[in-house]
Each structure stands twice: as structure tokens, then as C-alpha cells.
Design a protein around this motif. Structure first.
Motif, PDB file in Angstrom:
ATOM      1  N   ALA A  19       0.829  -1.197   0.000  1.00 58.57           N
ATOM      2  CA  ALA A  19       0.000   0.000   0.000  1.00 58.57           C
ATOM      3  C   ALA A  19       0.865   1.250   0.000  1.00 58.57           C
TER       4      ALA A  19
ATOM      5  N   GLU B  90       3.968   1.616  -1.000  1.00 63.39           N
ATOM      6  CA  GLU B  90       4.628   1.734  -2.307  1.00 63.39           C
ATOM      7  C   GLU B  90       3.667   2.286  -3.372  1.00 63.39           C
ATOM      8  N   SER B  91       2.450   1.698  -3.409  1.00 64.94           N
ATOM      9  CA  SER B  91       1.479   2.121  -4.418  1.00 64.94           C
ATOM     10  C   SER B  91       1.055   3.562  -4.206  1.00 64.94           C
ATOM     11  N   ASN B  92       0.804   3.896  -2.922  1.00 65.02           N
ATOM     12  CA  ASN B  92       0.366   5.265  -2.626  1.00 65.02           C
ATOM     13  C   ASN B  92       1.422   6.276  -3.041  1.00 65.02           C
TER      14      ASN B  92
ATOM     15  N   GLN C 163       3.743   5.932  -5.299  1.00 65.26           N
ATOM     16  CA  GLN C 163       3.820   5.983  -6.760  1.00 65.26           C
ATOM     17  C   GLN C 163       2.650   6.783  -7.337  1.00 65.26           C
ATOM     18  N   ALA C 164       1.466   6.524  -6.774  1.00 62.36           N
ATOM     19  CA  ALA C 164       0.284   7.250  -7.249  1.00 62.36           C
ATOM     20  C   ALA C 164       0.433   8.739  -6.986  1.00 62.36           C
TER      21      ALA C 164
ATOM     22  N   LEU D 274       2.496  10.287  -9.563  1.00 62.13           N
ATOM     23  CA  LEU D 274       1.766  10.430 -10.827  1.00 62.13           C
ATOM     24  C   LEU D 274       0.856  11.652 -10.782  1.00 62.13           C
ATOM     25  N   TRP D 275       0.166  11.861  -9.603  1.00 60.16           N
ATOM     26  CA  TRP D 275      -0.724  13.019  -9.479  1.00 60.16           C
ATOM     27  C   TRP D 275       0.084  14.313  -9.498  1.00 60.16           C
TER      28      TRP D 275
END
Lengths: 121, 718
Positions: free
Chosen positions: B504, B506-508, B510-511, B514-515
Motif C-alpha cells: 500500500a 509503495e502504491s500510494n 507511486q500514485a 503520478l498526481w
């Protein structure tokens, strides 16, 4: 052009939310489901361009889900993710024929790359 | 009469002989009143005449009966062919005596035509002709086979009843079991085939057999061991002496008798009439002549009183010797004359501590070892030590002490201290090189004139010890396997648990990137993701906390504990590990340590964990000493120190050892010491690690507070 639909299935809420957020940030139409049963009920197999599913879940597992999809001839590529490290489980998962298997924790870049590969067919 | 037949030249030639010629003088041969044959046949003894060529010239009816040969079959033939004799002296000697003195008396073991061995009492008389020249030899013989047999039987009886029965330190019972025989035959008739199984499943039946067995006779020792002063009281049913826990042994006695075994021996527990319990070694022998009358002989040695064997030495030498060879335990008789002399010299020099004296005089131990000479061994010793015969036992006992020299030292010290005996468990090499575990008992004689001789009793317990070791090893392996499997489970679940929030996070992250990369960046999304990331980090921290509490499991018990006992129990728990790794253990436990309040199991876990770490840290050290020390500190706290002689801890790591998941071991989890700290802190104590200043190695120190005084103690203290 319509954004590709990515279905994310994971019983762990924080992972599910994080992956959905990641896919949305990448510009996909991300939909999330807390179980394989919920995903099947939604009847979105054909409309999804890619399915990301956890393997170990209460109810249907990711592997059983893949078998069900095969049975209804849904050819949507499935990317499996798992936090378990046992080789036996990996072998079972690979045998069910997913597009790819990723072990948690994984790099988000890697997941995005595999999703894009799946979308490219 | 083979090989020793004299040549005719040696004895002189001889003419054929007629009976009439050697009839008693004036018996009428000259008058011809008595035909030869009739006269000889009137004699009840065997009457044989043979010439100096050893050819038979006369053979009467009694000889026919005695040897089975007809007269016509033997006349003219060699006497030795007719009687197939084993003379008690060389034939040459006998003939020389006959020629010189005219007569010889003695016994022959001969064989009849039918092949039976007979013993004959014989007289040979020389007859001379008118010129005094030797003519022939007249033999009269009488069958004494039965007499000898009776004598032998008598000797056997004496053997059993006088020597063995009364002279022994063992308790002997003569049992009458005709009723048992009848019951078992009845049982077999009903179709029971496997008696062993039947007995096992029907203990009440075995009990009825015991009840039906009568004690016919007991020796003095039995009276002392089992009775209450009245012999008659013992001569009843075996029932009161035979406890339930030994019923299986009785079943084996019956089975062994049916299987026609010569003897059966085992360990068994018996009860005296007054209810005292004995651990014994016992043997049953089934002498054929006793079995016929449904009797058997049971010998019982009270193992707890084995040292009392010196009573045997008060008995006569002959009785003693019979006992020595008959007892169903391996015995060795040794002569320690040289040792006694060494000890006497030491006494005259005023030596008090003989152990110390032996340490100061390093050659003394060898002198003592070589000074104990084997006099004799019984057959049980021969077989136990895997020798071919008793002849292999000569010289000193040194070869049997190569594996346990330190115990031999103690034997010497005990002897010096005028102890009555010594017993120990030792490792003893057998003649084929096998190392046996042997219970060694030595009784130092105290009879005047017999000081040099003593009896050593040996009992091979290798099998039992091996079984114990196997059991311990299997238990340790199972425990280890269980730990490994639990650890495997734990690792997998920890990995699973922790990888979820990590994914979570890591994904957060990365997201969020991106934002932020979008134009314009979507800060609301990033803010939301950052909140979620913080939550995931918290979740990971919670997981680690949970693992730690899970390992410590429950809130510690609050019991009054003695720390030394806990240390000793933990060491007991590790005995196998310590043995396996050949680690030397030094326990330095302070007396009068204050009691503490805490959880026995948890503190044991800490000690075991610390000790295992210490042992593992020394796996590559040549010198492996594990020291566990307890002491009271100046402020009244209790301190436990666990020291090893490993390579110590790198300075930069000392501060991190107790962190969760910190490990220097390839296969370690890094949980052990963290849990130890949690437990000790839950007990209100401290744990710390330092490198030793006296030598290489690490020291872990655990400090615990003494238990608070309870109210009554507070009152009495003021």
C-alpha cells in the motif's frame, strides 16, 4: 478514447484502495472489488481490459477465480498478486495460467508495466 | 587302553592260559573236580584273565553281563577291544605297578558293547609260573556306575542346598509350582496358543498363578529381606511377596519354563511381608532334576543393598567360590595387594586427602591401576565383556578403566577413606572394543587375612542408557522440528502481514508521484494518498508490536521464585544441546539469593534463549565454556550473568542486539533477544550485553528486583 477498465480484486482494504488509486492516477478506469464473488456478480468480465487479483482471499481464491473465468471463456488477462512466499502456492498459481504473477511487496512501476503489456495484448 | 599297550618284549612272552591254572591254590584244579567255566561263573564280580600280550584268555558270566560281550566273542582278542577303556592312570604305569608289587587297584571308565559308559572298580593280580616268571593277569571288577551317579546327585544336592542356598547374599526361594503347571496345562487345553499375550491381557489370571505357587524353602537372607522373623510365615503362598507391578515377570517365568530355558533373569520389584519394596535383580534356574518334581529355584539380589555383598566373604572359601560362579550377575574377584601397600605407605606419611595426593603424584594412578590384579571372573563376566573364555582375564584391571579414569581415582579415595565399598556408572571397554555402560560395585573386604581381595560386581546397562539417549535425542529432534515449523509459520505470517501495508505504501507513493506530475498537479489526491500512507505505516508498526506481544503471550505470572532453581531447570532442559555441542558448563550460583516475583516459564524461556545463543556463539571456538552466574547486587537486586567464550560482539552492534528483527545469524529471525527484553522488562528488570573483559566472549546481564516483603515479614522486620 475511453480509458481502459481495470478491475482490482483484493480483500485487504489498504492494498485495494492503494492499487485503485495508483491505476486511477495512471489514467485508467479503475474499479475495485473486495472479493472474487463480488467481481463475478458485477458481470464485468468482458468489459474489463485487465484484472488484478489477490490470490489468498476468503471465499473464492484468485486461482479459483481464474478457473471460473476460463470456464465462462472470459479471455481477459489476469495479473495475480500475493503476499505469500510458498513455492507450492506459486506453482499452483502459475499452473492456472495468469498473464503474470507478482509477489508483494512489488514496485508500482512493475505493476503498471505489466498492466500496459496486458492492454497491448 | 590305546597307545599305552606294552610290547610283548617289555612284559615277556606268555603261553595260553586256562582258568584252572589261576584258581585259588588247592581249589581243586589238580583234582579236576571243578570244570573251569563253572567255577568262574560262580563269581559275582566280572572275572577276566589276559596274558601279557593283553589277549583275553578267560571271561566269566558276570563279565558277559557287565560288558555285553559273549565269552566266545572275546577269547583270544585284545582286552582293550573288549572293554574300550579310559584308565585313570597310563597303562604303562599300571602294568609297572602290577609287575613290581603283584597287584593294582583302581577305577576304569569303560564302554560296553551297547555303548554305555560304566565305571568299574577293578583289581589286577599278577600270576607267576613256578619259576616266578610273570604269566598273566587276573582282573576282577565291579560296576560302581550307580554309586558314582548317586554320589554326583548327592553332590548336586549339597551344591544347591548348602552352598548356594545358605551361603549367599542373595535371597533364594525354592518354589513349588505343580498347581501352576496344572493350571497352565488346563489353559493350553482350552486352546490358548500364545501364553505371553494371554498373560498380558489377563493379569488376574497371572495373579491366580502366583497365589497357587508355594514357597517350599527360603534361605537366611530371604528371612532377613522378606520375613518378619518367623520362617514358617514365609513358607506359604508366593502371593504377598509378588506385587502387581511384577506380574509380567511371573508370566515370563512360566513362559521360560515351558520353553525349556535353563534359566531366566530380569529385574523385578518384590514386597516384604511388612510391605517394604525391593528393586531386585533376580534369576530363576530350572534344574532338570528339580523340574521333574515341579520345583524351581529363584535367586534374588537386592540391588539397593548390593553393597552388603561383603557378607559373602564371611562364609567359607568353597561356599564363596560356588556362589561367585553361580550368581547370575557378572562378578570379578581382584587382588589389590599392591594398592593396599600404596595406601598403607600414604597413611604412614600422614596423607589425609588421597585424591589430592594422587594429583600431586601423577604416576600413582597408573601404579594403582596396575596394582589391581584380576584373580578370577565368573562366566557372566566373560559373556558381558565379550570375551571367549575366562582365560582372557589376566593381569591388571587397567584395560577396563581407560574410559573412566576419574572414577577409578574416586574408587581409590573411597578405599583410602576406609569406605566399605563403592558404586558408580562407568564406561567400560569390552574385549571386542565396544564401550559398555556398566554399573560398577566394588566391596572392599574387611576380613582379616582377606584385605587384599575384593569382589567387583558389574551390570551392563548399555541398552538402557542407549535407549534413554535415543529417547532424549528423539525428543530433542521433535522439539526442534516443532520449533522450526512454528518459526516457519511465524515467518510466513509475518511476511504476509507486513507486505500488505508495504504494498500500500509503495502504491500510494507511486500514485502520489503520478498526481504531482500532472499539470496542474492534483494536490487533493496527493493529500489523501499521504494520509493513507501514514495509516499504512502505522499498521506495519502495529503488526510488529503484535508479534512481540504474541511471543510473550500473556501477562507474567506473579509467583515467588528462587532464581537458582530456575537456572538449574533451564540447564536440565538444555542438557542434550550441551552434550551434543560438547560445551563445558560452569554454574556459579550464589547461596542466599533473594527470592523474586515472576513467571517461571517466561524466565526459563529467557535463560534457555540466552544459553542457546551463547552455545551457538561458541560453535567455532575451540574452548567452549558456558558460565551462568547468579549473585545479589549491593543494592539487593538479583543479577544473572550468562557468559560465553565465543568471539564476542562487534562494538557497533552492541547497542542494537535487542532490537526486533536484528540478527547476526544467517538463519536467525532476530526475535529471540527482543522477546527476552520484553519479558525482562515486563518483570520490571533490565537486560544488557557487554563483551567480557577477562577473556574473549560476550556477557549478558539480567537484573531483577527482589520480591517485596509481605506484611508479616514487614512487621517482624521492624
Amino acid at each position: 478514447m475511453k480509458a481502459p477498465v481495470i478491475s482490482i480484486i483484493d480483500d485487504d482494504e489498504s492494498t485495494r484502495t492503494a492499487l485503485t488509486g495508483l491505476m486511477r492516477a495512471r489514467g485508467f478506469d479503475a474499479r475495485s472489488y473486495a472479493s472474487a464473488e463480488a467481481f463475478l456478480e458485477a458481470g464485468v468480465c468482458e468489459t474489463s481490459q485487465c484484472i488484478i487479483t489477490d490470490i489468498q482471499m476468503p471465499g473464492l481464491t484468485g486461482i479459483e477465480l481464474k478457473h471460473k473465468l476460463d470456464a465462462i471463456k472470459c479471455a481477459t488477462p489476469v495479473i495475480m498478486i500475493t503476499a505469500r512466499g510458498e513455492q507450492r502456492l506459486h506453482n499452483l498459481a502459475i499452473a492456472s495460467g495468469p498473464f503474470h504473477l507478482l509477489r508483494k511487496p512489488f514496485k508500482s512501476d512493475a505493476l503498471i508495466a505489466w498492466v500496459e503489456k496486458a492492454l497491448a495484448g | 587302553m590305546t597307545g599305552a599297550t606294552p610290547t610283548p618284549e617289555a612284559i615277556g612272552g606268555s603261553p595260553p592260559t586256562r582258568f584252572s591254572e589261576f584258581l585259588p591254590e588247592g581249589a581243586g584244579n589238580e583234582t579236576g573236580l571243578y570244570p573251569d567255566v563253572d567255577v568262574g561263573d560262580l563269581v559275582e564280580e566280572g572275572l577276566i584273565v589276559f596274558d601279557l600280550d593283553m589277549r583275553v584268555t578267560a571271561w566269566n558270566a558276570a563279565a558277559e553281563r557287565l560288558y555285553g560281550w559273549r565269552r566266545k566273542e572275546v577269547i583270544g582278542g585284545a582286552i582293550q577291544a573288549a572293554v574300550r577303556c579310559s584308565p585313570s592312570e597310563p597303562l604303562k604305569t599300571i602294568l609297572a605297578i602290577v609287575l613290581k608289587t603283584g597287584a593294582w587297584r583302581g577305577e576304569f571308565l569303560r564302554t560296553t558293547k551297547g555303548g554305555d559308559a560304566i565305571v568299574v572298580k577293578t583289581k589286577w593280580s599278577l600270576r607267576r609260573d613256578n619259576n616266578g616268571k610273570p604269566l598273566d593277569i587276573v582282573e576282577t571288577s565291579r560296576d560302581i556306575t550307580e554309586v558314582r551317579r548317586t554320589e554326583e546327585a548327592l553332590r548336586q544336592v549339597q551344591y544347591q542346598y548348602q552352598n548356594l542356598f545358605q551361603a549367599s547374599v542373595a535371597s533364594f526361594w525354592e518354589l513349588e509350582f505343580s498347581e501352576v503347571g496344572r493350571m497352565v496345562r488346563e489353559l493350553l487345553r482350552t486352546g490358548v496358543r500364545d501364553l505371553r499375550t494371554y498373560f498380558r491381557n489377563n493379569p488376574q489370571y497371572v495373579r491366580s498363578l502366583v497365589r497357587a505357587t508355594r514357597i517350599l524353602d527360603v534361605n537366611e537372607q530371604s528371612l532377613a529381606m522378606f520375613g518378619r522373623g518367623d520362617r514358617e510365615e514365609l513358607l506359604r503362598s508366593l502371593d504377598p511377596l509378588w506385587p502387581d507391578e511384577s506380574l509380567h515377570v511371573f508370566a515370563e517365568i512360566v513362559v521360560a519354563a515351558l520353553e525349556k530355558k535353563g534359566h531366566y533373569s530380569s529385574e523385578a520389584v518384590f514386597l516384604s511381608l511388612s510391605g517394604r519394596r525391593f528393586d531386585t535383580l533376580f534369576a530363576v534356574s530350572y534344574p532338570p532334576q528339580m523340574l521333574e518334581s515341579a520345583r524351581l529355584l529363584v535367586g534374588i539380589v537386592d540391588v539397593t543393598q548390593a553393597k552388603a555383598a561383603k557378607a559373602a566373604e564371611e562364609k567359607s572359601e568353597r561356599r564363596y567360590r560356588d556362589l561367585f560362579h553361580l550368581l547370575p550377575v557378572p562378578l570379578m574377584r581382584v587382588n589389590s595387594k599392591e594398592v593396599v601397600e600404596i595406601l598403607d605407605r600414604a597413611r604412614s606419611q600422614g596423607v589425609i586427602d588421597f585424591s589430592e595426593y594422587m594429583r600431586e603424584n601423577s604416576d600413582l594412578i597408573d601404579k594403582c591401576l596396575n596394582g589391581v590384579k584380576i584373580v578370577e571372573v565368573n562366566i557372566r563376566t566373560v559373556s558381558m565383556l565379550r570375551a571367549q573364555s575366562a582365560d582372557e582375564f589376566n593381569g591388571s584391571v587397567a584395560r577396563y578403566w581407560t574410559e573412566s579414569p576419574e572414577i577409578f581415582r574416586e574408587v581409590m579415595a573411597a578405599r583410602y577413606a576406609r569406605k566399605s565399598g563403592y558404586e558408580a556408572l562407568i564406561k567400560m571397554p569390552a574385549h571386542d572394543g565396544t564401550i559398555l555402560d556398566v554399573l560398577f560395585f566394588q566391596t572392599f573386604a574387611s576380613i582379616t587375612g582377606e584385605e587384599h581381595f575384593s569382589v567387583v560386581q558389574l551390570i551392563d546397562v548399555s541398552d538402557r542408557i542407549k535407549a534413554q539417549e535415543n529417547l532424549a535425542r528423539v525428543q530433542a529432534e521433535i522439539a526442534h522440528a516443532a520449533r522450526v515449523s512454528v518459526l516457519g509459520e511465524l515467518t510466513a505470517s509475518i511476511a504476509h502481514e507486513v507486505s500488505q501495508p508495504l504494498t500500500a505504501i509503495e502504491s500510494n507513493t507511486q500514485a502520489s508521484l503520478l498526481w504531482l506530475d500532472r499539470s496542474p498537479p492534483d494536490l487533493d489526491e496527493v493529500r489523501e494518498l499521504s494520509k493513507r500512507t501514514a495509516a499504512a505505516v502505522q499498521r506495519a508498526a502495529d503488526i510488529i508490536d503484535r508479534i512481540r506481544t504474541m511471543a510473550v503471550r500473556t501477562a507474567p505470572d506473579q509467583k515467588i521464585l528462587e532464581l537458582n532453581a530456575i537456572v538449574e531447570e533451564a540447564m536440565l532442559f538444555l542438557r542434550h544441546e550441551i552434550q551434543r555441542t560438547d560445551t563445558e558448563v560452569s554454574l556459579q550460583l550464589a547461596a542466599d539469593l533473594p527470592e523474586i516475583l515472576g513467571d517461571r516459564v517466561q524466565l526459563q524461556q529467557v535463560l534457555v534463549n540466552l544459553a542457546v545463543n551463547a552455545i551457538q556463539a561458541m560453535s567455532n571456538s575451540a574452548n567452549r565454556v558456558l558460565t551462568v552466574r547468579t549473585l545479589a547486587t549491593a543494592v539487593g537486586d538479583v543479577l544473572i550473568e550468562v557468559e560465553d567464550t565465543g568471539s564476542g560482539i562487534a562494538d557497533e552492534l552492541v547497542g542494537r542486539l535487542f532490537e526486533s528483527f536484528f540478527t547476526t545469524k544467517e538463519t536467525g529471525m532476530g526475535i529471540g533477544l527482543a522477546i527476552c527484553r520484553s519479558i525482562i522488562e515486563a518483570h520490571g528488570g533490565r537486560i544488557s550485553v557487554t563483551n567480557r573483559e577477562d577473556t574473549r566472549g560476550a556477557r549478558i546481564a539480567v537484573t531483577l528486583h527482589p520480591r517485596p516483603l509481605i506484611e508479616s515479614e514487614l512487621r517482624s522486620a521492624t
